[in-house]
Design a protein around this motif. Structure first.
Motif, PDB file in Angstrom:
ATOM      1  N   VAL A   1       0.498  -0.592  -0.316  1.00 52.07           N
ATOM      2  CA  VAL A   1       0.015   0.158  -0.160  1.00 52.07           C
ATOM      3  C   VAL A   1       0.661   1.223   0.413  1.00 52.07           C
ATOM      4  N   THR A   2       0.549   2.148  -1.199  1.00 50.93           N
ATOM      5  CA  THR A   2       1.545   3.795  -1.035  1.00 50.93           C
ATOM      6  C   THR A   2       0.069   4.795  -0.053  1.00 50.93           C
ATOM      7  N   LEU A   3       0.732   5.021   1.158  1.00 52.94           N
ATOM      8  CA  LEU A   3       0.385   6.629   1.074  1.00 52.94           C
ATOM      9  C   LEU A   3       0.944   7.664   1.682  1.00 52.94           C
ATOM     10  N   ILE A   4       0.295   8.397   0.379  1.00 49.00           N
ATOM     11  CA  ILE A   4       0.811   9.802   1.168  1.00 49.00           C
ATOM     12  C   ILE A   4      -0.035  10.990   0.987  1.00 49.00           C
ATOM     13  N   ASP A   5       0.441  11.841   2.767  1.00 49.19           N
ATOM     14  CA  ASP A   5      -0.491  13.222   2.825  1.00 49.19           C
ATOM     15  C   ASP A   5      -1.504  12.479   3.361  1.00 49.19           C
ATOM     16  N   ALA A   6      -1.991  11.251   4.159  1.00 47.06           N
ATOM     17  CA  ALA A   6      -2.637  10.361   4.982  1.00 47.06           C
ATOM     18  C   ALA A   6      -3.334  10.741   6.263  1.00 47.06           C
ATOM     19  N   ASP A   7      -4.591  10.752   6.582  1.00 45.75           N
ATOM     20  CA  ASP A   7      -4.789  10.716   8.910  1.00 45.75           C
ATOM     21  C   ASP A   7      -5.522   9.770   7.882  1.00 45.75           C
ATOM     22  N   ILE A   8      -5.580   8.209   8.916  1.00 45.66           N
ATOM     23  CA  ILE A   8      -6.331   7.202   8.690  1.00 45.66           C
ATOM     24  C   ILE A   8      -6.631   6.769  10.178  1.00 45.66           C
ATOM     25  N   GLU A   9      -7.597   6.572  10.372  1.00 44.37           N
ATOM     26  CA  GLU A   9      -7.992   6.103  11.527  1.00 44.37           C
ATOM     27  C   GLU A   9      -9.586   4.771  10.997  1.00 44.37           C
ATOM     28  N   HIS A  10      -9.021   3.560  12.177  1.00 47.43           N
ATOM     29  CA  HIS A  10     -10.261   2.899  12.703  1.00 47.43           C
ATOM     30  C   HIS A  10     -10.696   2.065  11.200  1.00 47.43           C
ATOM     31  N   SER A  11     -10.019   1.475  10.420  1.00 47.47           N
ATOM     32  CA  SER A  11     -10.207   1.239   8.635  1.00 47.47           C
ATOM     33  C   SER A  11      -9.359   0.348   8.249  1.00 47.47           C
ATOM     34  N   VAL A  12      -9.587  -0.623   7.248  1.00 46.30           N
ATOM     35  CA  VAL A  12      -8.398  -1.217   6.594  1.00 46.30           C
ATOM     36  C   VAL A  12      -8.642  -0.524   5.417  1.00 46.30           C
ATOM     37  N   ILE A  13      -6.949  -1.530   4.404  1.00 43.28           N
ATOM     38  CA  ILE A  13      -7.063  -0.876   3.433  1.00 43.28           C
ATOM     39  C   ILE A  13      -6.206  -2.388   2.945  1.00 43.28           C
ATOM     40  N   LEU A  14      -6.485  -2.435   1.643  1.00 41.16           N
ATOM     41  CA  LEU A  14      -6.378  -3.851   0.985  1.00 41.16           C
ATOM     42  C   LEU A  14      -5.342  -3.473   0.788  1.00 41.16           C
ATOM     43  N   GLU A  15      -4.006  -4.702   0.021  1.00 40.11           N
ATOM     44  CA  GLU A  15      -2.941  -5.256  -1.168  1.00 40.11           C
ATOM     45  C   GLU A  15      -2.926  -3.901  -2.025  1.00 40.11           C
ATOM     46  N   GLN A  16      -1.627  -3.188  -2.603  1.00 40.29           N
ATOM     47  CA  GLN A  16      -1.963  -2.220  -3.325  1.00 40.29           C
ATOM     48  C   GLN A  16      -2.662  -1.496  -3.226  1.00 40.29           C
ATOM     49  N   ALA A  17      -3.345  -0.841  -2.854  1.00 44.12           N
ATOM     50  CA  ALA A  17      -4.286   0.768  -2.706  1.00 44.12           C
ATOM     51  C   ALA A  17      -3.297   2.426  -2.290  1.00 44.12           C
ATOM     52  N   LYS A  18      -3.654   3.112  -2.729  1.00 43.77           N
ATOM     53  CA  LYS A  18      -2.978   4.121  -3.541  1.00 43.77           C
ATOM     54  C   LYS A  18      -3.675   5.268  -3.457  1.00 43.77           C
ATOM     55  N   ILE A  19      -3.364   5.694  -1.598  1.00 43.89           N
ATOM     56  CA  ILE A  19      -4.758   6.843  -1.029  1.00 43.89           C
ATOM     57  C   ILE A  19      -3.035   8.222  -1.590  1.00 43.89           C
ATOM     58  N   GLU A  20      -3.360   9.699  -1.914  1.00 46.19           N
ATOM     59  CA  GLU A  20      -2.235  10.609  -0.924  1.00 46.19           C
ATOM     60  C   GLU A  20      -3.442  12.191  -1.549  1.00 46.19           C
ATOM     61  N   GLY A  21      -2.884  12.695  -1.465  1.00 45.74           N
ATOM     62  CA  GLY A  21      -3.130  14.295  -1.169  1.00 45.74           C
ATOM     63  C   GLY A  21      -4.097  14.534  -0.875  1.00 45.74           C
ATOM     64  N   ILE A  22      -4.275  13.452   0.867  1.00 42.96           N
ATOM     65  CA  ILE A  22      -5.576  14.121   1.563  1.00 42.96           C
ATOM     66  C   ILE A  22      -4.881  14.744   3.088  1.00 42.96           C
ATOM     67  N   ASP A  23      -6.051  15.985   3.799  1.00 43.58           N
ATOM     68  CA  ASP A  23      -5.918  16.598   4.630  1.00 43.58           C
ATOM     69  C   ASP A  23      -6.979  16.633   5.504  1.00 43.58           C
ATOM     70  N   GLN A  24      -7.874  15.420   5.349  1.00 43.39           N
ATOM     71  CA  GLN A  24      -9.242  14.693   6.052  1.00 43.39           C
ATOM     72  C   GLN A  24      -8.766  13.658   6.597  1.00 43.39           C
ATOM     73  N   ARG A  25      -9.421  13.362   7.918  1.00 46.68           N
ATOM     74  CA  ARG A  25      -8.898  12.207   8.802  1.00 46.68           C
ATOM     75  C   ARG A  25      -9.730  11.442   7.739  1.00 46.68           C
ATOM     76  N   ILE A  26      -9.527   9.494   7.263  1.00 45.47           N
ATOM     77  CA  ILE A  26     -11.139   8.665   6.622  1.00 45.47           C
ATOM     78  C   ILE A  26     -10.394   8.137   7.784  1.00 45.47           C
ATOM     79  N   VAL A  27     -11.754   7.500   8.254  1.00 47.64           N
ATOM     80  CA  VAL A  27     -12.304   6.777   9.426  1.00 47.64           C
ATOM     81  C   VAL A  27     -13.479   5.954   9.099  1.00 47.64           C
ATOM     82  N   ASP A  28     -13.162   4.735  10.042  1.00 53.14           N
ATOM     83  CA  ASP A  28     -15.282   3.641   9.523  1.00 53.14           C
ATOM     84  C   ASP A  28     -14.554   2.995   8.125  1.00 53.14           C
TER      85      ASP A  28
END
Length: 357
Positions: free
Chosen positions: A298-325
Motif C-alpha cells: 500500500v502507498t499512503l502519501i499525505d494521509a490521515d487514517i483511523e479505524h479502517s482496513v486498506i487492502l493490498e496495493q491500494a494508493k491514497i494520496e493528497g488527503i488533509d482530512q481524516r479517513i475513518v471507519d
C-alpha cells in the motif's frame, strides 16, 4: 475426525468489495478471515479439511490458501455449483466426509473460544450433534435455539418473530454421520434451500442426541462493512503482537502495539497502535491511528487514517482530512483535493478510483 468449512457465499452484504473477490479472503488484521477458521480447526487437532467453494470465487480462494501445508493440514476443495443451503453443502461434501464425524465451520465467522472443549464433549458423550450458541441482544435476526437445563436442544427456529430464547446459532457445528440420513429426509425450505436447521431438527425428531454449548468469548460475523471493522478492531486489541521488521526513519514514530512488515518505509509519519502494516508499504507524511490494518504494497502519501482496513496495493494520496471507519479494496486509488469535510467514510471495491475535487 474431519472438518468442513463453508466458503461458498457470495458476500452480497460486503459489496462493492466482493463484486470481484471472495468475502472469505477479506483480511482482518491483514489475515484472510478464512484462515482464522482453518487455524482454529488445526489447533483442535483436526487436519483433514474440506472447503466448500462456489465456481465464481473458488479459484481465488484455492490459489491464496493452497493445499494446507502452511497450516499443517491437508485441504480438499469441493465445488458447490449453486447456493442451495448449508445442508446442501454437506450433501455435496458427503464423498469427502464419508462415515467420519466432522466439524462444520462457516468461513466468514470468527470465534474467540478454542474448539477443543467442544470437541471433547462431542466425542466423549458420543453425541450426534453439538451446536454452538451465543447470547445476542437481537435474536430475531438469527437462527435461535431452545435448550433445556441439561443443554439438550429442544428446537431450532430461523429468525423467529417471537424468539424462544436469546441464544443464536453461531455457525459452528459438530456432527456424526447421522446428519447425512437426516439431510436425506428433509425438503427444501420456502427459500428453496436445504437448511441445516431443518436437518438438526430431524435429528432431534428421530431421538438422536443433540446438545448445545454456549461460547464464553466473542463471536464475530464479518458479513457487513461495520462488522468487519469491528472484527479488525477486536483482533488487533486481543491478538496483535508488536513486531517492527524495519528501521524507523528519523522524523517518524511508532507508538503502542504495532506490527510492520519487511520492506516498508515510514517517512515523516506516525503510527499509533494497535495497528498492522504489511510488507513493502510506503507511508509518507501520514498519521495511522488505532485499529487500522494496512495491507501489503500500500502507498499512503499525505494521509490521515483511523479505524479502517486498506487492502493490498491500494494508493491514497493528497488527503488533509481524516479517513475513518472505511474499507478500501485492492489496488484502489483514492485522491482528494483540499477543503473537504473533516471526516470521510468509504467502502470501495477492487480497482476503484476516486477523486474528490
Amino acid at each position: 475426525m474431519k472438518a468442513l468449512i463453508l466458503s461458498g457465499g457470495k458476500g452480497t452484504r460486503l459489496r462493492p468489495l466482493t463484486h470481484t473477490g471472495a468475502k472469505q479472503l477479506v483480511p482482518v488484521a491483514n489475515k484472510p478471515i478464512l484462515w482464522y477458521g482453518i487455524e482454529s480447526i488445526v489447533a483442535a487437532g483436526i487436519t483433514d479439511i474440506g472447503i466448500i467453494l462456489n465456481p465464481e470465487t473458488g479459484d481465488e480462494i484455492q490459489a491464496k490458501t493452497g493445499d494446507g501445508d502452511r497450516f499443517g493440514a491437508r485441504i480438499t476443495y469441493i465445488i458447490q455449483d449453486s447456493p442451495d443451503g448449508l445442508a446442501h453443502a454437506v450433501k455435496v461434501a458427503q464423498p469427502f466426509l464419508g462415515e467420519d464425524p466432522f466439524v462444520m465451520y462457516l468461513g466468514d465467522n470468527l470465534i474467540q473460544d478454542r474448539l477443543d472443549e467442544f470437541l471433547d464433549v462431542f466425542k466423549g458423550q458420543q453425541l450426534d450433534g453439538v451446536i454452538l450458541l451465543k447470547q445476542v441482544p437481537n435474536p430475531t435476526a438469527f437462527g435461535v435455539a431452545e435448550v433445556d437445563a441439561r443443554g439438550r436442544v429442544l428446537q431450532l427456529v430461523e429468525k423467529p418473530p417471537v424468539p424462544p430464547s436469546d441464544l443464536a446459532l453461531v455457525g459452528v457445528y459438530f456432527f456424526s454421520p447421522a446428519i447425512h440420513e437426516a439431510i436425506a429426509q428433509i425438503q427444501p425450505s420456502t427459500r428453496g434451500e436445504l437448511e441445516i436447521t431443518d436437518a438438526i431438527q430431524q435429528l432431534i425428531r428421530t431421538d438422536r442426541a443433540v446438545e448445545a454449548r454456549q461460547l464464553q468469548g466473542w463471536w464475530l460475523d464479518t458479513g457487513k462493512k461495520d462488522d468487519l471493522l469491528a472484527a479488525n478492531r477486536i483482533i488487533l486489541d486481543t491478538q496483535l503482537e508488536a513486531d517492527i521488521a524495519i528501521a524507523v526513519e528519523e522524523g517518524s514514530q511508532v507508538l503502542g502495539r504495532v506490527r510492520i512488515g519487511e520492506g516498508s518505509v515510514l517517512r515523516n509519519s506516525t503510527v499509533r497502535g494497535p495497528a498492522a502494516i504489511g510488507r513493502n508499504c510506503h507511508l509518507e507524511n501520514c498519521f495511522i491511528g488505532p485499529y487500522s490494518s494496512i495491507g501489503d504494497g500500500v502507498t499512503l502519501i499525505d494521509a490521515d487514517i483511523e479505524h479502517s482496513v486498506i487492502l493490498e496495493q491500494a494508493k491514497i494520496e493528497g488527503i488533509d482530512q481524516r479517513i475513518v471507519d472505511s474499507l478500501i479494496g485492492e489496488r484502489s486509488h483514492l485522491k482528494l483535493a483540499p477543503n473537504r469535510p473533516k471526516a470521510l467514510r468509504f467502502a470501495l471495491g477492487k480497482d476503484s478510483q476516486v477523486e474528490l475535487v
